[in-house]
Design a protein around this motif. Structure first.
Motif, mmCIF file in Angstrom:
data_model
loop_
_atom_site.group_PDB
_atom_site.id
_atom_site.type_symbol
_atom_site.label_atom_id
_atom_site.label_comp_id
_atom_site.label_asym_id
_atom_site.label_seq_id
_atom_site.Cartn_x
_atom_site.Cartn_y
_atom_site.Cartn_z
ATOM 1 N N HIS A 168 0.836 -1.205 0.000
ATOM 2 C CA HIS A 168 0.000 0.000 0.000
ATOM 3 C C HIS A 168 0.871 1.257 0.000
ATOM 4 C CE1 HIS A 168 -3.022 2.965 1.105
ATOM 5 N NE2 HIS A 168 -2.340 3.239 2.194
ATOM 6 N N TRP A 169 1.886 1.275 0.836
ATOM 7 C CA TRP A 169 2.798 2.422 0.875
ATOM 8 C C TRP A 169 3.582 2.534 -0.429
ATOM 9 C CZ3 TRP A 169 4.789 0.944 6.403
ATOM 10 C CH2 TRP A 169 3.873 1.415 7.359
ATOM 11 N N ARG B 79 5.159 5.584 -5.180
ATOM 12 C CA ARG B 79 5.357 5.621 -6.631
ATOM 13 C C ARG B 79 4.756 6.871 -7.243
ATOM 14 N NH1 ARG B 79 3.811 0.415 -9.916
ATOM 15 N NH2 ARG B 79 4.620 1.806 -11.539
ATOM 16 N N HIS B 80 3.804 7.465 -6.582
ATOM 17 C CA HIS B 80 3.172 8.678 -7.089
ATOM 18 C C HIS B 80 3.807 9.942 -6.516
ATOM 19 C CE1 HIS B 80 0.050 5.694 -8.134
ATOM 20 N NE2 HIS B 80 -0.237 6.532 -9.124
ATOM 21 N N GLY B 81 4.992 9.795 -5.929
ATOM 22 C CA GLY B 81 5.756 10.960 -5.518
ATOM 23 C C GLY B 81 5.387 11.562 -4.187
ATOM 24 N N SER B 82 4.800 10.769 -3.307
ATOM 25 C CA SER B 82 4.415 11.314 -2.011
ATOM 26 C C SER B 82 4.615 10.272 -0.916
ATOM 27 C CB SER B 82 2.949 11.754 -2.035
ATOM 28 O OG SER B 82 2.523 12.169 -0.750
ATOM 29 N N PHE B 83 5.051 10.737 0.246
ATOM 30 C CA PHE B 83 5.052 9.864 1.408
ATOM 31 C C PHE B 83 3.640 9.792 1.961
ATOM 32 C CE2 PHE B 83 9.510 11.023 1.163
ATOM 33 C CZ PHE B 83 10.130 9.819 1.463
ATOM 34 N N PRO B 84 3.303 8.698 2.659
ATOM 35 C CA PRO B 84 1.938 8.569 3.208
ATOM 36 C C PRO B 84 1.631 9.697 4.184
ATOM 37 C CG PRO B 84 3.082 6.457 3.251
ATOM 38 C CD PRO B 84 4.113 7.486 2.917
ATOM 39 N N ALA B 85 0.777 10.614 3.791
ATOM 40 C CA ALA B 85 0.432 11.761 4.630
ATOM 41 C C ALA B 85 -0.819 11.452 5.441
ATOM 42 C CB ALA B 85 0.201 12.997 3.771
ATOM 43 N N ALA C 4 12.926 17.238 -2.160
ATOM 44 C CA ALA C 4 12.686 17.810 -3.483
ATOM 45 C C ALA C 4 11.893 16.863 -4.381
ATOM 46 C CB ALA C 4 14.015 18.162 -4.147
ATOM 47 N N LEU C 5 12.068 15.553 -4.183
ATOM 48 C CA LEU C 5 11.425 14.569 -5.054
ATOM 49 C C LEU C 5 10.057 14.116 -4.558
ATOM 50 C CD1 LEU C 5 14.502 12.300 -5.896
ATOM 51 C CD2 LEU C 5 13.459 14.058 -7.343
ATOM 52 N N PHE C 6 9.840 14.165 -3.246
ATOM 53 C CA PHE C 6 8.599 13.631 -2.670
ATOM 54 C C PHE C 6 7.889 14.689 -1.832
ATOM 55 C CE2 PHE C 6 11.243 9.956 -3.447
ATOM 56 C CZ PHE C 6 10.354 8.988 -3.907
ATOM 57 N N ARG C 7 6.580 14.558 -1.783
ATOM 58 C CA ARG C 7 5.781 15.419 -0.912
ATOM 59 C C ARG C 7 5.646 14.786 0.477
ATOM 60 N NH1 ARG C 7 3.081 14.815 -5.622
ATOM 61 N NH2 ARG C 7 1.536 13.400 -4.669
ATOM 62 N N HIS C 8 5.493 15.625 1.494
ATOM 63 C CA HIS C 8 5.258 15.213 2.887
ATOM 64 C C HIS C 8 6.354 14.299 3.445
ATOM 65 C CE1 HIS C 8 1.305 16.787 1.942
ATOM 66 N NE2 HIS C 8 1.095 15.826 1.060
ATOM 67 N N PRO C 9 7.638 14.626 3.260
ATOM 68 C CA PRO C 9 8.695 13.723 3.743
ATOM 69 C C PRO C 9 8.817 13.656 5.260
ATOM 70 C CG PRO C 9 9.644 15.766 2.954
ATOM 71 C CD PRO C 9 8.190 15.823 2.612
ATOM 72 N N PHE C 10 8.294 14.676 5.977
ATOM 73 C CA PHE C 10 8.467 14.707 7.432
ATOM 74 C C PHE C 10 7.162 14.490 8.200
ATOM 75 C CE2 PHE C 10 11.748 17.500 5.564
ATOM 76 C CZ PHE C 10 12.864 16.743 5.893
ATOM 77 N N ASP C 11 6.171 13.959 7.514
ATOM 78 C CA ASP C 11 4.895 13.713 8.185
ATOM 79 C C ASP C 11 5.022 12.623 9.255
ATOM 80 O OD1 ASP C 11 1.874 14.323 8.002
ATOM 81 O OD2 ASP C 11 1.931 12.123 7.977
ATOM 82 N N PHE C 12 6.056 11.797 9.130
ATOM 83 C CA PHE C 12 6.227 10.702 10.094
ATOM 84 C C PHE C 12 6.451 11.223 11.514
ATOM 85 C CE2 PHE C 12 10.584 11.881 9.376
ATOM 86 C CZ PHE C 12 11.280 11.504 10.514
#
Length: 398
Positions: free
Chosen positions: A28-29, A34-40, A186-194
């Motif tokens: 799922h993750w 693959r769509h350029g975003s971390f699980p937000a 720069a490549l992914f959205r929401h990298p620090f949501d964790f």
């Protein structure tokens, strides 16, 4: 281990729950990444940005399903760790005990290592430690790579000798971490949501605090268990206090490690290895979460220690193996008893966590004593622990 993974529908193997982590949650993750975003906003996503690269890695094997590719890469990583430990173990002054411990110790966790990405994380820490004597810069790079995946490999650098060695390793780690974090941001959205999800975690039932609450539950405490943040945690009165105590103990452990670094006056070839194992043990036992896969980290670090004939951690390695064996009894075989706080579940967790706590205490004490000069220890009545600590002029073994 592969056979167990293929037959994990049996009750004693968790009825498929162990493998489900990969083909359901990781997959799922994978789709989100693959769509350029971390699980937000996903309360199950509690990992640093580097974990995304590991979860995307099965795409390197397009001819296989995600599950098959993940397991294949985990096996290859396992083989790489074994090869590195064996190669180092054949050098003069080294030992193959490390490779033997890893090879014999990992299967004690049944099929769990093949269905988690902790083997990959452990590989970064193992390589970081074993390259330290030859290249401080590369050691720092691998420690940073591991820290970006699951934080704890940063502790591989806690035992670097003071002075230039520390500056080189830590500078390389800092530059690597900042560079890769900037790239991922720069490549992914929401990298620090964790960070938001990690801060909300409570007291997991397998932690030391969870063991206290399990016995309190048997004595009439009104709390109960609830699945949240990817683990079964306790909910009820005083849980927040127990969680706060865990954080305080973690701070105390960090202070003890800093004090050791400041007071240590003697570095042996094994000191960085011993310090890393002691540090990870201390942070593990004081954590609010102690999942069975955490034992993979400890087996890997204990294996690194045993590659050196100067290590002080041989008894600790045995305690880690014993705790590992108990861990797979409580999960997955008797996890229901642990969740319901039956007497069997309480006793299993008491034994496992007592072994882990004992390993942490023994590890730190032996690390602390190894930092005292030989003359000082001899005056205090503490004999050297192995002949390599005895100056050649005093040896009787020729």
């Amino acid at each position: 281990m592969l056979w167990l993974l293929a037959h994990d529908q049996y009750a004693l193997l968790g009825r498929g729950g162990v493998a489900r982590e990969v083909w359901k949650l990781y997959f799922h993750w994978y789709g989100t990444l693959r769509h350029g975003s971390f699980p937000a906003g996903d309360h199950l996503w509690q990992y640093p940005p580097g974990a995304g690269a590991v979860l995307l890695s099965p795409a390197l094997l397009p001819g296989l399903t995600y599950f098959q590719a993940f397991v294949t890469l985990t096996l290859l990583t396992d083989a790489a760790i074994t090869l590195v430990l064996a190669r180092v173990g054949t050098r003069p002054g080294r030992s193959l005990r490390g490779a033997a411990l890893w090879t014999a110790g990992l299967p004690l966790l049944l099929h769990i290592p093949l269905a988690r990405y902790d083997v990959q994380v452990t590989a970064f820490a193992v390589i970081s430690l074993l390259t330290m004597s030859r290249s401080r810069h590369m050691s720092g790079v691998f420690a940073a790579l591991g820290a970006l995946v699951k934080v704890w490999p940063a502790l591989a650098l806690i035992g670097t000798p003071r002075g230039r060695s520390t500056r080189e390793a830590w500078t390389a780690a800092a530059v690597t971490a900042v560079t890769l974090l900037s790239l991922l941001a720069a490549l992914f959205r929401h990298p620090f949501d964790f960070l938001r999800q990690q801060g909300g975690r409570g007291v997991q039932i397998e932690s030391l605090g969870g063991t206290v609450l399990m016995f309190a539950r048997r004595a009439g405490w009104p709390g109960h268990t609830h699945y949240q943040y990817g683990a079964v945690e306790f909910v009820g009165p005083h849980v927040h206090t127990v969680a706060l105590c865990s954080l305080v103990l973690t701070a105390v452990a960090f202070a003890l490690l800093l004090l050791w670094r400041m007071r240590n006056r003697r570095w042996t070839p094994a000191t960085p290895y011993d310090a890393a194992l002691a540090a990870v043990l201390l942070f593990t036992v004081t954590s609010r979460v102690i999942s069975p896969q955490y034992m993979i980290w400890l087996i890997g670090l204990a294996a690194v220690c045993l590659t050196s004939r100067h290590t002080t951690q041989r008894p600790v390695a045995l305690l880690v193996l014993a705790a590992t064996a108990v861990s797979v009894v409580e999960y997955p075989a008797y996890y229901g008893d642990v969740i319901n706080s039956t007497w069997a579940g309480c006793l299993l967790m008491l034994v496992r966590n007592t072994l882990l706590t004992s390993a942490a205490v023994v590890s730190f004490i032996r690390l602390w004593r190894s930092g005292r000069p030989l003359v000082e220890r001899t005056k205090a009545g503490t004999p050297p622990r192995n002949p390599h600590e005895i100056p050649a002029v005093f040896r009787t073994d020729g």
